[in-house]
Write an enzyme that holds these catalytic residues in place. Structure first.
Site, mmCIF file in Angstrom:
data_model
loop_
_atom_site.group_PDB
_atom_site.id
_atom_site.type_symbol
_atom_site.label_atom_id
_atom_site.label_comp_id
_atom_site.label_asym_id
_atom_site.label_seq_id
_atom_site.Cartn_x
_atom_site.Cartn_y
_atom_site.Cartn_z
ATOM 1 N N LYS A 1 26.204 -5.607 -0.950
ATOM 2 C CA LYS A 1 27.672 -5.457 -0.893
ATOM 3 C C LYS A 1 28.157 -4.833 0.405
ATOM 4 C CE LYS A 1 27.575 -4.479 -5.855
ATOM 5 N NZ LYS A 1 27.756 -3.386 -6.829
ATOM 6 N N HIS B 1 4.862 5.665 11.555
ATOM 7 C CA HIS B 1 4.375 5.533 10.173
ATOM 8 C C HIS B 1 3.434 6.727 9.957
ATOM 9 C CE1 HIS B 1 3.258 3.963 6.406
ATOM 10 N NE2 HIS B 1 2.896 2.728 6.727
ATOM 11 N N ARG C 1 11.345 3.699 3.601
ATOM 12 C CA ARG C 1 10.892 2.705 4.594
ATOM 13 C C ARG C 1 12.104 1.858 4.952
ATOM 14 N NH1 ARG C 1 5.686 -1.198 4.549
ATOM 15 N NH2 ARG C 1 4.798 0.798 5.183
ATOM 16 N N ARG D 1 0.801 -1.220 0.000
ATOM 17 C CA ARG D 1 0.000 0.000 0.000
ATOM 18 C C ARG D 1 0.840 1.278 0.000
ATOM 19 N NH1 ARG D 1 -2.734 -4.071 1.856
ATOM 20 N NH2 ARG D 1 -0.717 -4.523 2.776
ATOM 21 N N THR D 2 1.780 1.355 0.925
ATOM 22 C CA THR D 2 2.496 2.619 1.102
ATOM 23 C C THR D 2 3.311 2.945 -0.148
ATOM 24 O OG1 THR D 2 2.654 2.024 3.435
ATOM 25 C CG2 THR D 2 3.973 3.906 2.699
HETATM 26 N N1 CP Z 1 -0.378 -0.064 5.754
HETATM 27 C C1 CP Z 1 0.841 -0.355 5.265
HETATM 28 O O1 CP Z 1 1.874 0.245 5.670
HETATM 29 O O2 CP Z 1 0.848 -1.328 4.323
HETATM 30 P P1 CP Z 1 2.129 -1.788 3.497
HETATM 31 O O3 CP Z 1 3.096 -2.415 4.483
HETATM 32 O O4 CP Z 1 1.626 -2.738 2.468
HETATM 33 O O5 CP Z 1 2.753 -0.538 2.902
#
Ligand code: CP
Length: 299
Positions: free
Chosen positions: A79, A128, A100, A49-50
């Protein structure tokens, strides 16, 4: 706003402005505010999603995307290049970085070594923040208000970064929190102390049935098995259709997804399921965020 690292960096007005702009995108607003710009989308940890909603938002705003979804394909993963060196290099190729990473604090580290804007797309069990913005948008959209809401938080409250961001935003909107989790997965004491000093009202519960009739929203987060080794039984914390018999008429179920057994698929057909709309709202929030952080400054 130049970066988005933590919800704690935002004011209530910042949040309300982002939600208002996201509503415009949801209602069909079209902008090309990232035209000619390149955004690095760097996912050192898995995402559906993100990553895809950020990348869709960039393309809809007219920008270009570089990046990776598998850190093993980078010189950092394969590496042994340091994360700091990797970030310094990316800083020279892009106009902004979306990151991320599995380590708590990775986004703050990126901000400290990059001159371009940095957006935290999830760092370990820490934060998040773009998820929290879309969660707040979803609460507002499904309840027609955002103040004075009662939310049950069910699942892994210890390791779930979406929860850690969301509870920080609760102080702005007088949100009452009901924590429902096995004792091993309760929010840690530091976080609870922080909530108490912010004046946030919360209570602990051993089952969803204890509180579900009081809730406007139930936010369900999966057990983050990748973040701990012990085996913890979650059987009595799974949601089921019987639990939904006494809910309020405005009641909605939210989840950042992905889901596992805690949110069975038979719930999807009920009028209370809002989580797929919530995932879609991520696109509008990320369009708003990118436009606010980058749009005006870049054009
Ligand atoms: N909600 C969320 O962070 O989903 P993903 O890990 O798929 O990005």
């Amino acid at each position: 706003m130049n970066n988005l690292i933590s919800i704690a960096d935002l004011s209530k007005q910042n949040i309300l402005d982002i939600l208002a702009l996201a509503k415009q995108f949801k209602n069909g607003l079209k902008k090309r505010s990232l035209e000619g710009k390149v955004i690095a989308s760097c996912f050192f940890e898995a995402s559906t999603r993100t990553r895809l909603s950020f990348e869709s938002a960039i393309l809809k705003l007219g920008g270009g995307v570089i990046g990776f979804a598998d850190s093993d394909s980078t010189s950092h993963g394969a590496k042994g290049e340091s994360l700091v060196d990797t970030l310094k290099v990316i800083n020279g190729y892009a106009d902004a970085l979306i990151i991320r990473h599995p380590l708590d604090g990775a986004a703050r580290l990126a901000q400290s070594v990059c001159s371009i804007p940095v957006i935290n797309a999830g760092d370990g069990a820490n934060q998040h923040p773009s998820q929290t913005l879309l969660d707040l948008f979803s609460i507002q959209d499904s309840q027609n208000k955002i103040e004075n809401i009662s939310i049950g938080l069910l699942g892994d409250l210890k390791h779930g970064r979406t929860i850690h961001s969301l509870v920080e935003a609760a102080k702005f909107f007088n949100i009452q929190l009901y924590f429902i989790a096995p004792k091993e997965l309760r929010m840690n004491e530091n976080k609870l102390f922080q909530l108490k000093t912010s004046g946030i009202q919360y209570s602990f519960h051993n089952s969803v049935d204890e509180v579900i009739h009081k809730l406007d929203c139930l936010y369900i987060i999966r057990i983050q098995k990748e973040r701990f080794d012990e085996s913890i039984s979650f059987d009595k914390y799974k949601l089921n259709l019987k639990s939904l018999q006494n809910v309020k008429s405005n009641f909605k179920i939210l989840s950042p997804l992905p889901r596992l057994e805690e949110l069975p698929v038979e719930i999807d057909a009920t009028p209370y399921a809002y989580y797929f709309q919530q995932a879609q709202n991520g696109l509008y929030i990320r369009q708003a965020l990118l436009d606010m952080i980058l749009g005006d400054k870049l054009n």
